[in-house]
Motif scaffolding. Sequence first.
Motif, PDB file in Angstrom:
ATOM      1  N   LEU A 281       0.829  -1.203   0.000  1.00 17.43           N
ATOM      2  CA  LEU A 281       0.000   0.000   0.000  1.00 17.43           C
ATOM      3  C   LEU A 281       0.866   1.257   0.000  1.00 17.43           C
ATOM      4  O   LEU A 281       0.577   2.217  -0.721  1.00 17.43           O
ATOM      5  CB  LEU A 281      -0.929   0.014   1.220  1.00 17.43           C
ATOM      6  CG  LEU A 281      -2.222  -0.757   1.068  1.00 17.43           C
ATOM      7  CD1 LEU A 281      -2.949  -0.840   2.404  1.00 17.43           C
ATOM      8  CD2 LEU A 281      -3.111  -0.105   0.020  1.00 17.43           C
TER       9      LEU A 281
ATOM     10  N   TYR B 131      -5.055   2.276 -10.096  1.00 18.33           N
ATOM     11  CA  TYR B 131      -6.255   2.206  -9.245  1.00 18.33           C
ATOM     12  C   TYR B 131      -7.144   1.048  -9.681  1.00 18.33           C
ATOM     13  O   TYR B 131      -7.639   0.281  -8.849  1.00 18.33           O
ATOM     14  CB  TYR B 131      -6.984   3.542  -9.317  1.00 18.33           C
ATOM     15  CG  TYR B 131      -8.337   3.583  -8.669  1.00 18.33           C
ATOM     16  CD1 TYR B 131      -8.502   3.327  -7.313  1.00 18.33           C
ATOM     17  CD2 TYR B 131      -9.458   3.910  -9.413  1.00 18.33           C
ATOM     18  CE1 TYR B 131      -9.748   3.391  -6.716  1.00 18.33           C
ATOM     19  CE2 TYR B 131     -10.706   3.979  -8.823  1.00 18.33           C
ATOM     20  CZ  TYR B 131     -10.853   3.714  -7.484  1.00 18.33           C
ATOM     21  OH  TYR B 131     -12.092   3.783  -6.902  1.00 18.33           O
TER      22      TYR B 131
ATOM     23  N   PRO C 295      -8.041  -0.153  -1.922  1.00 15.54           N
ATOM     24  CA  PRO C 295      -7.696   1.279  -1.841  1.00 15.54           C
ATOM     25  C   PRO C 295      -8.001   1.849  -0.451  1.00 15.54           C
ATOM     26  O   PRO C 295      -8.973   1.473   0.194  1.00 15.54           O
ATOM     27  CB  PRO C 295      -8.600   1.912  -2.903  1.00 15.54           C
ATOM     28  CG  PRO C 295      -8.874   0.807  -3.875  1.00 15.54           C
ATOM     29  CD  PRO C 295      -8.957  -0.435  -3.023  1.00 15.54           C
ATOM     30  N   THR C 296      -7.149   2.761  -0.025  1.00 10.70           N
ATOM     31  CA  THR C 296      -7.286   3.414   1.282  1.00 10.70           C
ATOM     32  C   THR C 296      -7.673   4.878   1.069  1.00 10.70           C
ATOM     33  O   THR C 296      -7.761   5.353  -0.064  1.00 10.70           O
ATOM     34  CB  THR C 296      -5.962   3.368   2.053  1.00 10.70           C
ATOM     35  OG1 THR C 296      -5.008   4.183   1.347  1.00 10.70           O
ATOM     36  CG2 THR C 296      -5.450   1.954   2.217  1.00 10.70           C
TER      37      THR C 296
ATOM     38  N   THR D 295      -5.219   6.569  -1.110  1.00 12.52           N
ATOM     39  CA  THR D 295      -5.448   6.276  -2.526  1.00 12.52           C
ATOM     40  C   THR D 295      -6.468   7.255  -3.099  1.00 12.52           C
ATOM     41  O   THR D 295      -6.227   7.886  -4.138  1.00 12.52           O
ATOM     42  CB  THR D 295      -5.979   4.842  -2.715  1.00 12.52           C
ATOM     43  OG1 THR D 295      -5.098   3.914  -2.092  1.00 12.52           O
ATOM     44  CG2 THR D 295      -6.135   4.502  -4.190  1.00 12.52           C
ATOM     45  N   TYR D 296      -7.605   7.366  -2.428  1.00  8.29           N
ATOM     46  CA  TYR D 296      -8.666   8.238  -2.928  1.00  8.29           C
ATOM     47  C   TYR D 296      -8.240   9.708  -2.904  1.00  8.29           C
ATOM     48  O   TYR D 296      -8.530  10.447  -3.853  1.00  8.29           O
ATOM     49  CB  TYR D 296      -9.946   8.026  -2.123  1.00  8.29           C
ATOM     50  CG  TYR D 296     -10.573   6.684  -2.390  1.00  8.29           C
ATOM     51  CD1 TYR D 296     -11.185   6.411  -3.610  1.00  8.29           C
ATOM     52  CD2 TYR D 296     -10.541   5.671  -1.440  1.00  8.29           C
ATOM     53  CE1 TYR D 296     -11.751   5.167  -3.874  1.00  8.29           C
ATOM     54  CE2 TYR D 296     -11.107   4.426  -1.694  1.00  8.29           C
ATOM     55  CZ  TYR D 296     -11.708   4.178  -2.911  1.00  8.29           C
ATOM     56  OH  TYR D 296     -12.270   2.951  -3.169  1.00  8.29           O
TER      57      TYR D 296
ATOM     58  N   ALA E 155      -2.300   6.746 -13.190  1.00  6.71           N
ATOM     59  CA  ALA E 155      -2.808   6.591 -11.827  1.00  6.71           C
ATOM     60  C   ALA E 155      -4.121   5.813 -11.838  1.00  6.71           C
ATOM     61  O   ALA E 155      -4.344   4.933 -10.989  1.00  6.71           O
ATOM     62  CB  ALA E 155      -3.002   7.956 -11.176  1.00  6.71           C
TER      63      ALA E 155
ATOM     64  N   LEU F 119       2.361   1.606  -3.449  1.00  2.00           N
ATOM     65  CA  LEU F 119       1.344   2.037  -4.409  1.00  2.00           C
ATOM     66  C   LEU F 119       0.978   3.506  -4.214  1.00  2.00           C
ATOM     67  O   LEU F 119       0.795   4.243  -5.185  1.00  2.00           O
ATOM     68  CB  LEU F 119       0.102   1.154  -4.291  1.00  2.00           C
ATOM     69  CG  LEU F 119       0.259  -0.261  -4.839  1.00  2.00           C
ATOM     70  CD1 LEU F 119      -0.916  -1.138  -4.409  1.00  2.00           C
ATOM     71  CD2 LEU F 119       0.377  -0.238  -6.348  1.00  2.00           C
ATOM     72  N   ALA F 120       0.880   3.949  -2.969  1.00  4.96           N
ATOM     73  CA  ALA F 120       0.595   5.367  -2.705  1.00  4.96           C
ATOM     74  C   ALA F 120       1.707   6.246  -3.266  1.00  4.96           C
ATOM     75  O   ALA F 120       1.441   7.314  -3.831  1.00  4.96           O
ATOM     76  CB  ALA F 120       0.413   5.600  -1.209  1.00  4.96           C
TER      77      ALA F 120
ATOM     78  N   LEU G   5       1.244   6.381  -7.032  1.00  2.40           N
ATOM     79  CA  LEU G   5       0.118   7.262  -7.356  1.00  2.40           C
ATOM     80  C   LEU G   5       0.495   8.732  -7.186  1.00  2.40           C
ATOM     81  O   LEU G   5       0.134   9.575  -8.012  1.00  2.40           O
ATOM     82  CB  LEU G   5      -1.096   6.926  -6.477  1.00  2.40           C
ATOM     83  CG  LEU G   5      -1.847   5.647  -6.823  1.00  2.40           C
ATOM     84  CD1 LEU G   5      -2.874   5.337  -5.736  1.00  2.40           C
ATOM     85  CD2 LEU G   5      -2.514   5.754  -8.178  1.00  2.40           C
TER      86      LEU G   5
ATOM     87  N   LEU H 212      -5.907  10.335  -5.861  1.00  2.00           N
ATOM     88  CA  LEU H 212      -6.646  10.319  -7.128  1.00  2.00           C
ATOM     89  C   LEU H 212      -7.496  11.572  -7.301  1.00  2.00           C
ATOM     90  O   LEU H 212      -7.536  12.166  -8.392  1.00  2.00           O
ATOM     91  CB  LEU H 212      -7.530   9.077  -7.215  1.00  2.00           C
ATOM     92  CG  LEU H 212      -6.805   7.763  -7.464  1.00  2.00           C
ATOM     93  CD1 LEU H 212      -7.766   6.588  -7.302  1.00  2.00           C
ATOM     94  CD2 LEU H 212      -6.179   7.754  -8.847  1.00  2.00           C
TER      95      LEU H 212
ATOM     96  N   MET I 213      -5.687  -2.106  -8.470  1.00  2.00           N
ATOM     97  CA  MET I 213      -5.922  -2.263  -7.028  1.00  2.00           C
ATOM     98  C   MET I 213      -7.339  -2.781  -6.782  1.00  2.00           C
ATOM     99  O   MET I 213      -7.543  -3.663  -5.944  1.00  2.00           O
ATOM    100  CB  MET I 213      -5.733  -0.925  -6.297  1.00  2.00           C
ATOM    101  CG  MET I 213      -4.308  -0.455  -6.216  1.00  2.00           C
ATOM    102  SD  MET I 213      -4.184   1.174  -5.440  1.00  2.00           S
ATOM    103  CE  MET I 213      -4.433   0.739  -3.712  1.00  2.00           C
TER     104      MET I 213
END
Length: 142
Positions: A9, A32, A42-43, A46-47, A28, A12-13, A16, A50, A35
Amino acid sequence: MCPPADARLHALASVLTTARAQRQLPAALELYGEMQARGPTPTVVTYNVLLSACAAQADGNTATRVADDLRASGVQTDAKTAAALAAALPCLDDAFAAVERVERSGVELNEYVMSALISACGRAGDWRRAAHVFHELSLIHI
């Protein structure tokens, strides 16, 4: 051997965030999608990343879809989410409604959220609403 989920995570963050900084929203969004399909889940980070990327590229349609995914996910939001939603959503009423949902979830709004709302009002040409948000900002003594 796969790295632990929290390490994935974090990585990935970072990817992104890099994609957002380089204005690579399609990359990105591709990550997503992966994921969502294969994990990790997604956490809030993540949101937030994005939504910030959508705002940076003025992609309101994608921002609306990501906001809908966020709401459906049940992920706990934070003040950064509220600010990102205010900055990214193309419809001023949707931006205010999204921020109000975040606030109702127990998140305390801060000057960054209020500033993002004022900017959203500016983009929409609604100076009266911007003035109202500014007045609310002064009332909460930020």
